[in-house]
Motif scaffolding. Structure first.
Motif, short mmCIF file in Angstrom:
data_model
loop_
_atom_site.label_atom_id
_atom_site.label_comp_id
_atom_site.label_asym_id
_atom_site.label_seq_id
_atom_site.Cartn_x
_atom_site.Cartn_y
_atom_site.Cartn_z
N ARG A 30 0.87 -1.26 -0.01
CA ARG A 30 -0.27 -0.38 -0.21
C ARG A 30 1.11 1.41 -0.09
NH1 ARG A 30 -4.80 -0.69 4.40
NH2 ARG A 30 -5.53 -1.60 3.21
N TYR A 31 2.01 1.39 1.12
CA TYR A 31 2.79 2.45 0.82
C TYR A 31 4.20 2.94 0.35
CZ TYR A 31 -0.72 4.04 4.03
OH TYR A 31 -1.83 4.44 4.26
N ASN A 32 4.05 1.38 -0.20
CA ASN A 32 5.75 1.34 -0.35
C ASN A 32 5.76 2.32 -1.81
OD1 ASN A 32 8.81 0.57 -1.00
ND2 ASN A 32 8.08 -0.47 -2.56
N GLY A 33 5.09 2.17 -2.85
CA GLY A 33 5.70 3.56 -4.87
C GLY A 33 5.42 4.87 -3.44
N LEU A 34 4.62 4.96 -2.51
CA LEU A 34 4.25 6.22 -1.74
C LEU A 34 5.27 7.52 -1.52
CD1 LEU A 34 0.95 6.79 -1.34
CD2 LEU A 34 1.51 7.06 -3.12
N LEU A 35 6.65 5.93 -0.93
CA LEU A 35 7.11 6.78 0.04
C LEU A 35 8.20 6.56 -0.67
CD1 LEU A 35 7.04 4.20 3.60
CD2 LEU A 35 6.33 6.25 2.92
N PHE A 36 8.94 6.09 -1.80
CA PHE A 36 9.64 5.65 -2.29
C PHE A 36 9.87 7.16 -3.15
CE2 PHE A 36 13.32 4.91 -4.83
CZ PHE A 36 12.92 4.90 -6.53
N ALA A 37 8.77 7.39 -3.41
CA ALA A 37 8.65 8.52 -4.96
C ALA A 37 8.92 10.19 -4.08
CB ALA A 37 7.40 8.88 -5.55
N TYR A 38 8.26 9.77 -2.48
CA TYR A 38 8.92 10.90 -1.67
C TYR A 38 10.00 10.49 -1.14
CZ TYR A 38 8.58 13.44 2.87
OH TYR A 38 8.21 14.32 4.01
N ALA A 39 10.62 9.77 -1.01
CA ALA A 39 12.04 10.10 -0.56
C ALA A 39 13.00 10.47 -1.98
CB ALA A 39 12.39 8.27 -0.20
N TYR A 40 12.86 10.20 -2.88
CA TYR A 40 13.24 9.89 -4.27
C TYR A 40 12.87 11.46 -4.70
CZ TYR A 40 15.02 9.68 -8.92
OH TYR A 40 15.91 10.05 -9.56
N LYS A 41 11.85 11.97 -4.16
CA LYS A 41 11.96 13.41 -4.65
C LYS A 41 12.83 14.53 -3.98
CE LYS A 41 8.37 17.18 -4.65
NZ LYS A 41 6.91 17.50 -4.81
#
Length: 192
Positions: A30-41
Motif C-alpha cells: 500500500r505504501y512502498n511506491g508512495l514512500l519511495f516517490a517521496y524519498a526519491y523526490k
C-alpha cells in the motif's frame, strides 16, 4: 483467506502486532511506491531512497509488538521516511564540515536547509487550516488524503452518500485554496 486490501490501516496494525505477515505485506504494498516517490523526490538518488524505505519497513516489522499508532499510519510512515532523510542530510553536512575544516574547496549551498524550512512552514500552515475545517469536512479530508481511502470506502465507513463525500472534498479543497492561496495550495498538493 481474508482480503487484506480491503482492511483499514488500523485493522492491519492490529494484525501486524499479532505477527501477521500478510498484514505487513499489505502495508508494504500500500505504501512502498508512495514512500519511495517521496524519498526519491527529496534525495534524488534512487539507491538512497530505496535504502530509506527498506529501513522504515524493517523498523516497522521489528518493532511491531510495541507499535502504538497515535495518529495515522501514512503520517507515521512519511514522518519515519523524512527522519531518515534528515539523518542522511545531517550526515552529508557533517562530511562537508570536515572537508571544509581541512581547507578543501567545496561549494556548500543552503538549498536543503531552505527547502526544509519552506516545507515545514507550508506543512504547519496546512495543518492549521485543516484543523480549522468543520469536523465532518476534516474527517472526510483526512480519510481521503491521510488514510488514502476511496470515496466509496469513506461513504461506507461514515454511512453517508458518495455525493456527500465528493462535496465535502470539494469544499475542503476550496477552503484550503482560499486560506492558503493558490500557489501554496498547489505546492502542498505536489508534495503529497
Amino acid at each position: 483467506m481474508p482480503n487484506y486490501s480491503e482492511k483499514t490501516d488500523k485493522e492491519l496494525i492490529v494484525l501486524l502486532k499479532d505477527n501477521n505477515h500478510n498484514a505487513f505485506k499489505e502495508i508494504y504494498n500500500r505504501y512502498n511506491g508512495l514512500l519511495f516517490a517521496y524519498a526519491y523526490k527529496r534525495l534524488q538518488v534512487e539507491e538512497e531512497a530505496k535504502d530509506v524505505i527498506q529501513e522504515v519497513f524493517i523498523g516497522l516489522w521489528e518493532n511491531r509488538a510495541n507499535f502504538i499508532l497515535k495518529t495515522y499510519l501514512s503520517g507515521f510512515l512519511y514522518k519515519s521516511v523524512l527522519n531518515k532523510i534528515l539523518n542522511i542530510w545531517k550526515h552529508k553536512r557533517v562530511i562537508r564540515h570536515h572537508v571544509l575544516s581541512l581547507s578543501l574547496e567545496v561549494d556548500v549551498d543552503s538549498e536543503e536547509t531552505d527547502f526544509l524550512i519552506r516545507e515545514k512552514d507550508i506543512a504547519a500552515l496546512v495543518e492549521k487550516e485543516i484543523a480549522a475545517m468543520p469536523p465532518r469536512m476534516r474527517e472526510v479530508y483526512e480519510l481521503k488524503y491521510r488514510q488514502y481511502m476511496s470515496v466509496k470506502q469513506i461513504a461506507n465507513d461514515l454511512n453517508i452518500s458518495e455525493n456527500t463525500v465528493a462535496t465535502q472534498l470539494q469544499r475542503a479543497s476550496a477552503h484550503l485554496k482560499n486560506k492558503l492561496g493558490v500557489v501554496v495550495f498547489a505546492i502542498y498538493m505536489l508534495q503529497r
